[in-house]
Scaffold this active site. Sequence first.
Site, mmCIF file in Angstrom:
data_model
loop_
_atom_site.group_PDB
_atom_site.id
_atom_site.type_symbol
_atom_site.label_atom_id
_atom_site.label_comp_id
_atom_site.label_asym_id
_atom_site.label_seq_id
_atom_site.Cartn_x
_atom_site.Cartn_y
_atom_site.Cartn_z
ATOM 1 N N ASN A 1 8.541 -1.369 3.520
ATOM 2 C CA ASN A 1 8.423 -0.709 2.216
ATOM 3 C C ASN A 1 9.263 0.766 2.672
ATOM 4 O OD1 ASN A 1 6.425 1.229 3.172
ATOM 5 N ND2 ASN A 1 5.491 -0.717 3.182
ATOM 6 N N PHE B 1 -4.888 6.393 -0.131
ATOM 7 C CA PHE B 1 -3.812 6.746 -1.089
ATOM 8 C C PHE B 1 -3.574 5.927 -2.227
ATOM 9 C CE2 PHE B 1 -1.633 10.720 0.634
ATOM 10 C CZ PHE B 1 -2.363 11.087 1.621
HETATM 11 N N1 CTP Z 1 -4.270 -0.089 2.415
HETATM 12 C C1 CTP Z 1 -4.882 -0.533 3.695
HETATM 13 N N2 CTP Z 1 -4.579 -1.807 4.235
HETATM 14 C C2 CTP Z 1 -3.928 -2.682 3.468
HETATM 15 C C3 CTP Z 1 -3.391 -2.314 2.298
HETATM 16 C C4 CTP Z 1 -3.477 -0.997 1.969
HETATM 17 O O1 CTP Z 1 -5.636 0.401 4.462
HETATM 18 N N3 CTP Z 1 -3.871 -3.976 4.039
HETATM 19 C C5 CTP Z 1 -4.632 1.115 1.992
HETATM 20 C C6 CTP Z 1 -3.100 2.185 2.119
HETATM 21 O O2 CTP Z 1 -3.211 2.955 3.465
HETATM 22 C C7 CTP Z 1 -3.600 3.259 0.953
HETATM 23 C C8 CTP Z 1 -4.343 2.318 -0.005
HETATM 24 O O3 CTP Z 1 -5.019 1.241 0.631
HETATM 25 O O4 CTP Z 1 -4.534 4.295 1.475
HETATM 26 C C9 CTP Z 1 -3.286 1.770 -0.960
HETATM 27 O O5 CTP Z 1 -4.064 0.681 -1.845
HETATM 28 P P1 CTP Z 1 -3.518 -0.517 -2.384
HETATM 29 O O6 CTP Z 1 -4.357 -1.249 -3.152
HETATM 30 O O7 CTP Z 1 -2.947 -1.514 -1.111
HETATM 31 O O8 CTP Z 1 -2.185 -0.157 -2.590
HETATM 32 P P2 CTP Z 1 -0.881 -0.673 -2.983
HETATM 33 O O9 CTP Z 1 -0.342 -1.294 -1.624
HETATM 34 O O10 CTP Z 1 0.139 -0.125 -3.704
HETATM 35 O O11 CTP Z 1 -1.104 -2.177 -3.704
HETATM 36 P P3 CTP Z 1 -1.257 -2.397 -5.356
HETATM 37 O O12 CTP Z 1 -0.921 -1.279 -6.175
HETATM 38 O O13 CTP Z 1 -0.220 -3.325 -5.506
HETATM 39 O O14 CTP Z 1 -2.744 -3.004 -5.561
#
Ligand code: CTP
Length: 420
Positions: free
Chosen positions: A217, A335
Amino acid sequence: MATTEEQVSQTPRVLLCVTGCIAAYKACEVLRGLQRAGCDVRVAMTEDACHFVGGTTFEALSTHPVALDLSTYPDSSIPHIFLSGWADVALVCPCTANVLAKVAAGIADDCVTSTLLACDIPVLIAPAMNNRMWANQATQANLTTLIHRGIEVISPDTGLLACGDTGTGKLADVSDIVNQTLFRISRLQPSLLSNKRVLITAGPTHEAIDPVRYIANRSSGKMGYALAEAARDAGADVVLISGPTALTAPYGVEVVYVESAAQMYEAACKAFEQADIAILSAAVADYTPQHPADHKLKKQHEQDRSLLSTLALKETDDILAELSRQKGSRVVIGFAAETTDLLTHAQEKLMRKGCDLIVANDVSRQDSTFGSDTNRITILSPEGEEQLPTMSKAQVAKELIIRAAELLKENDSGCQGEVS
Ligand code: CTP
Protein backbone atom coordinates in the site's frame (compact mmCIF):
# COMPACT_ATOMS: atom_id res chain seq x y z
CA MET A 1 27.71 21.89 35.86
CA ALA A 2 24.22 23.18 35.12
CA THR A 3 22.32 23.02 38.38
CA THR A 4 18.65 23.24 37.46
CA GLU A 5 16.60 21.06 35.15
CA GLU A 6 15.69 24.17 33.24
CA GLN A 7 19.31 24.94 32.42
CA VAL A 8 19.93 21.39 31.19
CA SER A 9 16.83 21.26 29.06
CA GLN A 10 16.90 24.76 27.61
CA THR A 11 20.58 25.24 26.85
CA PRO A 12 22.54 22.02 27.20
CA ARG A 13 26.23 22.75 27.73
CA VAL A 14 28.82 20.70 25.90
CA LEU A 15 32.55 20.81 26.50
CA LEU A 16 34.24 19.82 23.25
CA CYS A 17 37.82 18.58 23.79
CA VAL A 18 39.82 18.55 20.55
CA THR A 19 43.03 16.54 20.35
CA GLY A 20 45.82 16.37 17.77
CA CYS A 21 44.75 14.44 14.72
CA ILE A 22 43.88 15.31 11.13
CA ALA A 23 40.19 14.68 11.91
CA ALA A 24 40.33 17.80 14.16
CA TYR A 25 38.76 19.82 11.32
CA LYS A 26 35.62 17.67 11.64
CA ALA A 27 35.25 18.90 15.22
CA CYS A 28 34.19 22.26 13.68
CA GLU A 29 31.23 20.53 12.00
CA VAL A 30 30.41 18.65 15.22
CA LEU A 31 30.40 21.97 17.09
CA ARG A 32 28.04 23.46 14.51
CA GLY A 33 25.73 20.43 14.65
CA LEU A 34 25.50 20.68 18.43
CA GLN A 35 24.79 24.41 18.22
CA ARG A 36 22.07 23.84 15.63
CA ALA A 37 20.43 21.47 18.12
CA GLY A 38 20.44 24.26 20.71
CA CYS A 39 23.63 23.46 22.67
CA ASP A 40 26.08 25.96 24.10
CA VAL A 41 29.58 24.65 23.31
CA ARG A 42 32.95 25.54 24.81
CA VAL A 43 36.20 24.15 23.46
CA ALA A 44 39.43 22.93 25.07
CA MET A 45 42.32 21.94 22.81
CA THR A 46 45.61 20.14 23.21
CA GLU A 47 48.74 21.81 21.87
CA ASP A 48 48.92 19.20 19.08
CA ALA A 49 45.32 19.90 18.05
CA CYS A 50 46.35 23.51 17.33
CA HIS A 51 48.72 22.22 14.60
CA PHE A 52 45.64 21.05 12.69
CA VAL A 53 43.03 23.75 13.45
CA GLY A 54 43.74 27.10 15.09
CA GLY A 55 42.11 28.08 18.35
CA THR A 56 40.75 31.20 16.63
CA THR A 57 38.50 29.03 14.47
CA PHE A 58 36.88 27.38 17.50
CA GLU A 59 36.71 30.70 19.32
CA ALA A 60 34.81 32.28 16.44
CA LEU A 61 32.49 29.27 16.06
CA SER A 62 31.77 28.79 19.76
CA THR A 63 31.76 32.52 20.65
CA HIS A 64 33.68 31.60 23.80
CA PRO A 65 37.39 31.75 24.57
CA VAL A 66 39.18 28.46 23.84
CA ALA A 67 41.08 26.76 26.66
CA LEU A 68 44.58 25.98 25.40
CA ASP A 69 46.53 25.68 28.64
CA LEU A 70 46.07 25.82 32.38
CA SER A 71 47.03 29.45 32.91
CA THR A 72 45.72 31.77 30.20
CA TYR A 73 41.95 31.19 30.02
CA PRO A 74 40.19 34.57 30.18
CA ASP A 75 37.01 33.28 31.89
CA SER A 76 38.73 31.57 34.85
CA SER A 77 42.11 31.27 36.53
CA ILE A 78 41.52 27.51 36.92
CA PRO A 79 40.05 26.54 33.54
CA HIS A 80 40.00 22.77 34.10
CA ILE A 81 37.84 23.16 37.21
CA PHE A 82 35.69 25.86 35.63
CA LEU A 83 35.03 23.93 32.40
CA SER A 84 34.37 20.57 34.05
CA GLY A 85 31.90 22.32 36.36
CA TRP A 86 30.26 24.35 33.58
CA ALA A 87 29.43 21.50 31.18
CA ASP A 88 26.55 18.98 31.23
CA VAL A 89 28.55 16.57 29.07
CA ALA A 90 32.09 16.39 27.70
CA LEU A 91 32.87 15.13 24.21
CA VAL A 92 36.44 14.31 23.16
CA CYS A 93 36.46 14.60 19.37
CA PRO A 94 38.66 13.50 17.81
CA CYS A 95 40.33 11.48 20.55
CA THR A 96 43.87 10.31 19.75
CA ALA A 97 45.37 7.05 21.01
CA ASN A 98 47.61 9.14 23.25
CA VAL A 99 44.80 11.08 24.95
CA LEU A 100 42.74 7.89 25.22
CA ALA A 101 45.67 6.25 27.05
CA LYS A 102 46.16 9.27 29.30
CA VAL A 103 42.50 9.36 30.29
CA ALA A 104 42.58 5.62 31.03
CA ALA A 105 45.65 6.12 33.23
CA GLY A 106 44.30 9.27 34.94
CA ILE A 107 47.14 11.42 33.64
CA ALA A 108 46.47 15.16 33.77
CA ASP A 109 49.38 16.91 32.09
CA ASP A 110 47.60 19.53 30.00
CA CYS A 111 44.36 21.49 29.88
CA VAL A 112 42.29 18.76 28.13
CA THR A 113 43.39 15.80 30.27
CA SER A 114 43.21 17.85 33.49
CA THR A 115 39.67 18.92 32.63
CA LEU A 116 38.65 15.34 31.83
CA LEU A 117 40.09 14.12 35.14
CA ALA A 118 38.00 16.73 36.93
CA CYS A 119 34.78 15.71 35.11
CA ASP A 120 32.01 14.01 37.07
CA ILE A 121 29.63 14.43 34.14
CA PRO A 122 29.00 12.00 31.26
CA VAL A 123 32.01 11.79 28.94
CA LEU A 124 31.86 10.60 25.33
CA ILE A 125 34.92 9.96 23.20
CA ALA A 126 35.13 9.70 19.44
CA PRO A 127 38.50 8.04 18.70
CA ALA A 128 40.37 8.61 15.42
CA MET A 129 43.73 7.05 14.63
CA ASN A 130 45.64 4.71 12.32
CA ASN A 131 44.15 1.21 12.10
CA ARG A 132 47.20 -0.49 13.64
CA MET A 133 47.20 1.96 16.54
CA TRP A 134 43.48 1.21 17.04
CA ALA A 135 44.05 -2.55 16.91
CA ASN A 136 47.01 -2.40 19.31
CA GLN A 137 46.33 -4.34 22.51
CA ALA A 138 47.28 -1.32 24.60
CA THR A 139 44.61 0.83 22.91
CA GLN A 140 42.00 -1.92 23.18
CA ALA A 141 42.81 -2.45 26.88
CA ASN A 142 42.52 1.32 27.48
CA LEU A 143 39.15 1.35 25.73
CA THR A 144 37.90 -1.49 27.91
CA THR A 145 39.00 0.46 30.99
CA LEU A 146 37.13 3.56 29.81
CA ILE A 147 33.97 1.64 28.90
CA HIS A 148 33.96 -0.04 32.34
CA ARG A 149 34.21 3.42 33.86
CA GLY A 150 31.05 4.48 32.02
CA ILE A 151 32.70 6.54 29.30
CA GLU A 152 30.79 6.20 26.03
CA VAL A 153 32.87 5.33 23.01
CA ILE A 154 31.60 6.46 19.61
CA SER A 155 33.22 3.72 17.56
CA PRO A 156 35.43 4.73 14.64
CA ASP A 157 34.46 3.75 11.12
CA THR A 158 36.34 1.51 8.74
CA GLY A 159 37.66 2.88 5.46
CA LEU A 160 40.51 4.76 3.82
CA LEU A 161 42.48 6.62 6.50
CA ALA A 162 44.35 9.94 6.11
CA CYS A 163 47.69 8.09 6.25
CA GLY A 164 46.72 6.00 3.20
CA ASP A 165 46.05 2.76 5.08
CA THR A 166 42.65 1.13 5.00
CA GLY A 167 41.05 -0.19 8.16
CA THR A 168 39.25 0.80 11.35
CA GLY A 169 40.19 4.13 12.88
CA LYS A 170 38.33 6.75 10.82
CA LEU A 171 36.44 9.26 12.95
CA ALA A 172 32.74 8.27 13.08
CA ASP A 173 30.29 10.27 10.96
CA VAL A 174 29.76 13.81 12.20
CA SER A 175 25.98 13.25 12.37
CA ASP A 176 26.46 10.06 14.46
CA ILE A 177 28.71 11.94 16.89
CA VAL A 178 26.23 14.81 17.20
CA ASN A 179 23.25 12.44 17.58
CA GLN A 180 24.92 10.28 20.21
CA THR A 181 25.89 13.37 22.22
CA LEU A 182 22.35 14.78 21.99
CA PHE A 183 20.90 11.42 22.97
CA ARG A 184 23.13 11.35 26.06
CA ILE A 185 22.03 14.89 26.96
CA SER A 186 18.36 13.95 26.52
CA ARG A 187 18.78 11.21 29.17
CA LEU A 188 20.22 13.59 31.77
CA GLN A 189 16.96 14.57 33.37
CA PRO A 190 13.67 12.86 34.08
CA SER A 191 11.14 13.48 31.34
CA LEU A 192 7.60 12.53 30.40
CA LEU A 193 8.31 8.89 29.53
CA SER A 194 11.52 8.14 31.46
CA ASN A 195 11.77 4.43 32.27
CA LYS A 196 8.82 3.66 29.98
CA ARG A 197 8.92 1.42 26.94
CA VAL A 198 7.03 2.40 23.82
CA LEU A 199 6.26 0.14 20.88
CA ILE A 200 5.55 1.74 17.50
CA THR A 201 4.60 0.02 14.25
CA ALA A 202 5.23 1.91 11.02
CA GLY A 203 5.13 1.70 7.25
CA PRO A 204 3.38 -0.70 4.89
CA THR A 205 3.67 -4.46 4.78
CA HIS A 206 4.54 -6.48 1.69
CA GLU A 207 2.55 -9.65 1.13
CA ALA A 208 4.36 -12.02 -1.20
CA ILE A 209 2.53 -13.40 -4.24
CA ASP A 210 5.71 -15.05 -5.50
CA PRO A 211 9.45 -14.25 -5.00
CA VAL A 212 9.07 -11.19 -7.27
CA ARG A 213 5.56 -9.80 -6.79
CA TYR A 214 3.84 -8.57 -3.67
CA ILE A 215 0.74 -6.70 -2.48
CA ALA A 216 1.51 -3.41 -0.70
CA ASN A 217 0.00 0.00 0.00
CA ARG A 218 1.03 3.65 -0.17
CA SER A 219 2.17 4.15 3.43
CA SER A 220 5.53 5.98 3.65
CA GLY A 221 6.15 5.23 7.33
CA LYS A 222 6.78 8.93 8.09
CA MET A 223 4.14 9.16 10.83
CA GLY A 224 5.46 6.08 12.66
CA TYR A 225 9.10 7.20 12.42
CA ALA A 226 8.09 10.66 13.75
CA LEU A 227 6.29 8.93 16.64
CA ALA A 228 9.40 6.89 17.43
CA GLU A 229 11.49 10.07 17.54
CA ALA A 230 8.97 11.90 19.71
CA ALA A 231 8.78 8.98 22.16
CA ARG A 232 12.57 8.80 22.29
CA ASP A 233 12.78 12.56 22.93
CA ALA A 234 10.26 12.15 25.75
CA GLY A 235 12.76 9.80 27.43
CA ALA A 236 11.23 6.43 26.49
CA ASP A 237 13.02 3.31 25.35
CA VAL A 238 11.53 2.79 21.92
CA VAL A 239 11.06 -0.29 19.77
CA LEU A 240 10.08 0.59 16.22
CA ILE A 241 8.71 -2.29 14.17
CA SER A 242 9.03 -1.13 10.62
CA GLY A 243 7.72 -2.48 7.36
CA PRO A 244 9.70 -1.68 4.19
CA THR A 245 10.27 2.11 3.90
CA ALA A 246 12.87 4.46 2.43
CA LEU A 247 13.46 6.14 5.81
CA THR A 248 16.56 6.23 7.99
CA ALA A 249 16.19 4.69 11.44
CA PRO A 250 15.99 7.36 14.15
CA TYR A 251 19.06 7.48 16.40
CA GLY A 252 18.71 5.72 19.75
CA VAL A 253 15.66 3.69 18.72
CA GLU A 254 15.70 -0.11 18.50
CA VAL A 255 14.38 -1.00 15.05
CA VAL A 256 12.97 -4.39 14.08
CA TYR A 257 12.60 -4.64 10.31
CA VAL A 258 9.80 -6.82 9.00
CA GLU A 259 8.20 -7.38 5.64
CA SER A 260 4.86 -9.12 6.00
CA ALA A 261 1.81 -8.66 8.22
CA ALA A 262 2.54 -12.03 9.83
CA GLN A 263 6.10 -10.96 10.71
CA MET A 264 4.83 -7.63 12.08
CA TYR A 265 2.24 -9.47 14.19
CA GLU A 266 4.87 -11.75 15.68
CA ALA A 267 7.36 -8.92 16.37
CA ALA A 268 4.68 -6.67 17.87
CA CYS A 269 3.28 -9.35 20.20
CA LYS A 270 6.82 -10.09 21.43
CA ALA A 271 7.73 -6.42 21.97
CA PHE A 272 4.39 -5.74 23.69
CA GLU A 273 5.37 -8.09 26.54
CA GLN A 274 7.78 -5.38 27.78
CA ALA A 275 5.90 -2.28 26.56
CA ASP A 276 3.90 0.31 28.47
CA ILE A 277 2.48 2.00 25.38
CA ALA A 278 1.83 0.69 21.84
CA ILE A 279 1.06 3.04 18.97
CA LEU A 280 0.17 1.11 15.85
CA SER A 281 0.53 3.44 12.90
CA ALA A 282 1.52 0.79 10.34
CA ALA A 283 -0.71 0.25 7.35
CA VAL A 284 -0.86 -3.50 7.78
CA ALA A 285 -2.26 -5.51 4.89
CA ASP A 286 -5.70 -6.83 5.76
CA TYR A 287 -5.35 -9.71 3.30
CA THR A 288 -2.41 -11.81 2.20
CA PRO A 289 -2.07 -14.42 -0.59
CA GLN A 290 -3.22 -17.77 0.69
CA HIS A 291 -0.56 -19.75 -1.19
CA PRO A 292 2.48 -17.60 -2.09
CA ALA A 293 4.34 -19.34 -4.92
CA ASP A 294 7.94 -20.42 -4.39
CA HIS A 295 8.84 -19.59 -8.01
CA LYS A 296 8.06 -16.63 -10.23
CA LEU A 297 4.61 -17.20 -11.68
CA LYS A 298 4.65 -17.18 -15.51
CA LYS A 299 1.60 -15.90 -17.29
CA GLN A 300 2.45 -18.14 -20.27
CA HIS A 301 1.88 -21.18 -18.04
CA GLU A 302 -1.76 -22.06 -17.74
CA GLN A 303 -1.64 -22.98 -14.05
CA ASP A 304 0.39 -19.90 -13.07
CA ARG A 305 -1.89 -17.60 -15.06
CA SER A 306 -4.89 -18.96 -13.28
CA LEU A 307 -3.17 -18.42 -9.89
CA LEU A 308 -2.30 -14.82 -10.86
CA SER A 309 -5.69 -13.88 -12.21
CA THR A 310 -7.69 -15.34 -9.34
CA LEU A 311 -5.40 -14.71 -6.43
CA ALA A 312 -6.81 -16.43 -3.34
CA LEU A 313 -6.42 -14.27 -0.23
CA LYS A 314 -6.79 -14.89 3.46
CA GLU A 315 -7.28 -12.35 6.24
CA THR A 316 -4.25 -11.35 8.33
CA ASP A 317 -4.24 -11.35 12.13
CA ASP A 318 -5.22 -7.96 13.53
CA ILE A 319 -2.33 -6.69 15.68
CA LEU A 320 -4.29 -3.75 17.08
CA ALA A 321 -7.21 -5.92 18.17
CA GLU A 322 -4.89 -8.50 19.72
CA LEU A 323 -2.78 -5.98 21.70
CA SER A 324 -5.95 -4.21 22.85
CA ARG A 325 -7.27 -7.55 24.10
CA GLN A 326 -4.08 -8.14 26.11
CA LYS A 327 -3.47 -4.57 27.25
CA GLY A 328 -4.62 -4.42 30.89
CA SER A 329 -3.50 -1.02 32.24
CA ARG A 330 -1.19 -0.39 29.27
CA VAL A 331 -2.06 2.12 26.56
CA VAL A 332 -2.85 1.03 23.00
CA ILE A 333 -3.47 3.52 20.20
CA GLY A 334 -4.51 2.75 16.62
CA PHE A 335 -4.91 4.67 13.39
CA ALA A 336 -7.72 4.92 10.87
CA ALA A 337 -6.78 6.18 7.43
CA GLU A 338 -10.03 6.78 5.55
CA THR A 339 -11.28 8.45 2.39
CA THR A 340 -15.00 8.59 3.23
CA ASP A 341 -17.07 9.05 6.40
CA LEU A 342 -13.90 9.54 8.44
CA LEU A 343 -15.43 9.83 11.89
CA THR A 344 -18.06 7.11 11.43
CA HIS A 345 -15.45 4.58 10.30
CA ALA A 346 -12.98 5.66 12.99
CA GLN A 347 -15.62 5.41 15.72
CA GLU A 348 -16.56 1.95 14.53
CA LYS A 349 -12.85 0.91 14.60
CA LEU A 350 -12.42 2.26 18.13
CA MET A 351 -15.33 0.11 19.35
CA ARG A 352 -14.45 -2.97 17.31
CA LYS A 353 -10.75 -3.07 18.22
CA GLY A 354 -11.07 -2.01 21.86
CA CYS A 355 -8.07 0.34 21.93
CA ASP A 356 -7.73 3.51 24.05
CA LEU A 357 -7.59 5.98 21.16
CA ILE A 358 -8.02 5.97 17.41
CA VAL A 359 -6.17 8.59 15.39
CA ALA A 360 -8.26 9.31 12.31
CA ASN A 361 -7.01 11.04 9.19
CA ASP A 362 -8.59 11.64 5.81
CA VAL A 363 -6.00 10.43 3.31
CA SER A 364 -7.92 11.93 0.40
CA ARG A 365 -6.88 15.39 1.67
CA GLN A 366 -3.66 16.93 0.36
CA ASP A 367 -2.46 17.84 3.90
CA SER A 368 -2.89 14.36 5.35
CA THR A 369 -2.30 12.00 2.48
CA PHE A 370 0.28 9.20 2.27
CA GLY A 371 3.85 10.42 2.06
CA SER A 372 3.08 14.03 2.98
CA ASP A 373 5.05 15.77 5.74
CA THR A 374 1.91 17.08 7.41
CA ASN A 375 -1.11 15.44 8.94
CA ARG A 376 -4.54 16.59 10.03
CA ILE A 377 -5.93 14.27 12.64
CA THR A 378 -8.94 13.74 14.83
CA ILE A 379 -8.34 11.81 18.03
CA LEU A 380 -11.25 9.61 19.09
CA SER A 381 -11.64 8.11 22.54
CA PRO A 382 -14.66 6.56 24.27
CA GLU A 383 -15.08 10.03 25.87
CA GLY A 384 -15.29 12.00 22.64
CA GLU A 385 -13.43 13.57 19.71
CA GLU A 386 -10.64 16.11 19.45
CA GLN A 387 -9.84 17.74 16.10
CA LEU A 388 -6.28 19.07 15.73
CA PRO A 389 -5.24 21.58 13.06
CA THR A 390 -2.95 20.61 10.17
CA MET A 391 0.54 20.17 11.63
CA SER A 392 3.86 18.64 10.67
CA LYS A 393 4.03 14.92 11.39
CA ALA A 394 6.71 15.71 14.01
CA GLN A 395 4.25 18.01 15.84
CA VAL A 396 1.41 15.51 15.52
CA ALA A 397 3.72 12.87 17.00
CA LYS A 398 4.56 15.09 19.99
CA GLU A 399 0.86 15.71 20.65
CA LEU A 400 0.10 12.00 20.52
CA ILE A 401 2.98 11.12 22.83
CA ILE A 402 1.72 13.66 25.38
CA ARG A 403 -1.76 12.11 25.25
CA ALA A 404 -0.38 8.57 25.50
CA ALA A 405 1.67 9.58 28.56
CA GLU A 406 -1.40 11.18 30.18
CA LEU A 407 -3.46 8.05 29.57
CA LEU A 408 -0.74 5.83 31.01
CA LYS A 409 -0.59 8.00 34.11
CA GLU A 410 -4.37 7.80 34.49
CA ASN A 411 -4.31 4.02 34.05
CA ASP A 412 -1.42 3.64 36.52
CA SER A 413 -3.13 5.75 39.17
CA GLY A 414 -6.38 3.81 38.56
CA CYS A 415 -4.50 0.54 39.21
CA GLN A 416 -2.88 1.87 42.39
CA GLY A 417 -6.31 2.95 43.58
CA GLU A 418 -7.63 -0.57 42.99
CA VAL A 419 -4.80 -2.12 45.01
CA SER A 420 -5.20 0.18 48.00
N1 CTP B 1 -3.99 -2.99 12.02
C1 CTP B 1 -3.31 -3.98 12.66
N2 CTP B 1 -3.26 -5.23 12.12
C2 CTP B 1 -3.87 -5.52 10.99
C3 CTP B 1 -4.59 -4.52 10.32
C4 CTP B 1 -4.63 -3.27 10.86
O1 CTP B 1 -2.71 -3.71 13.72
N3 CTP B 1 -3.79 -6.75 10.49
C5 CTP B 1 -4.05 -1.66 12.64
C6 CTP B 1 -3.35 -0.57 11.90
O2 CTP B 1 -1.98 -0.44 12.31
C7 CTP B 1 -4.16 0.65 12.30
C8 CTP B 1 -5.58 0.10 12.36
O3 CTP B 1 -5.41 -1.27 12.66
O4 CTP B 1 -3.79 1.12 13.57
C9 CTP B 1 -6.31 0.25 11.09
O5 CTP B 1 -7.50 -0.48 11.17
P1 CTP B 1 -8.11 -1.36 9.96
O6 CTP B 1 -9.48 -1.78 10.33
O7 CTP B 1 -7.24 -2.43 9.56
O8 CTP B 1 -8.12 -0.31 8.87
P2 CTP B 1 -7.94 -0.57 7.34
O9 CTP B 1 -6.72 -1.40 7.10
O10 CTP B 1 -7.96 0.75 6.69
O11 CTP B 1 -9.18 -1.48 6.98
P3 CTP B 1 -10.72 -1.14 6.69
O12 CTP B 1 -10.93 0.33 6.83
O13 CTP B 1 -10.94 -1.65 5.35
O14 CTP B 1 -11.45 -1.90 7.74
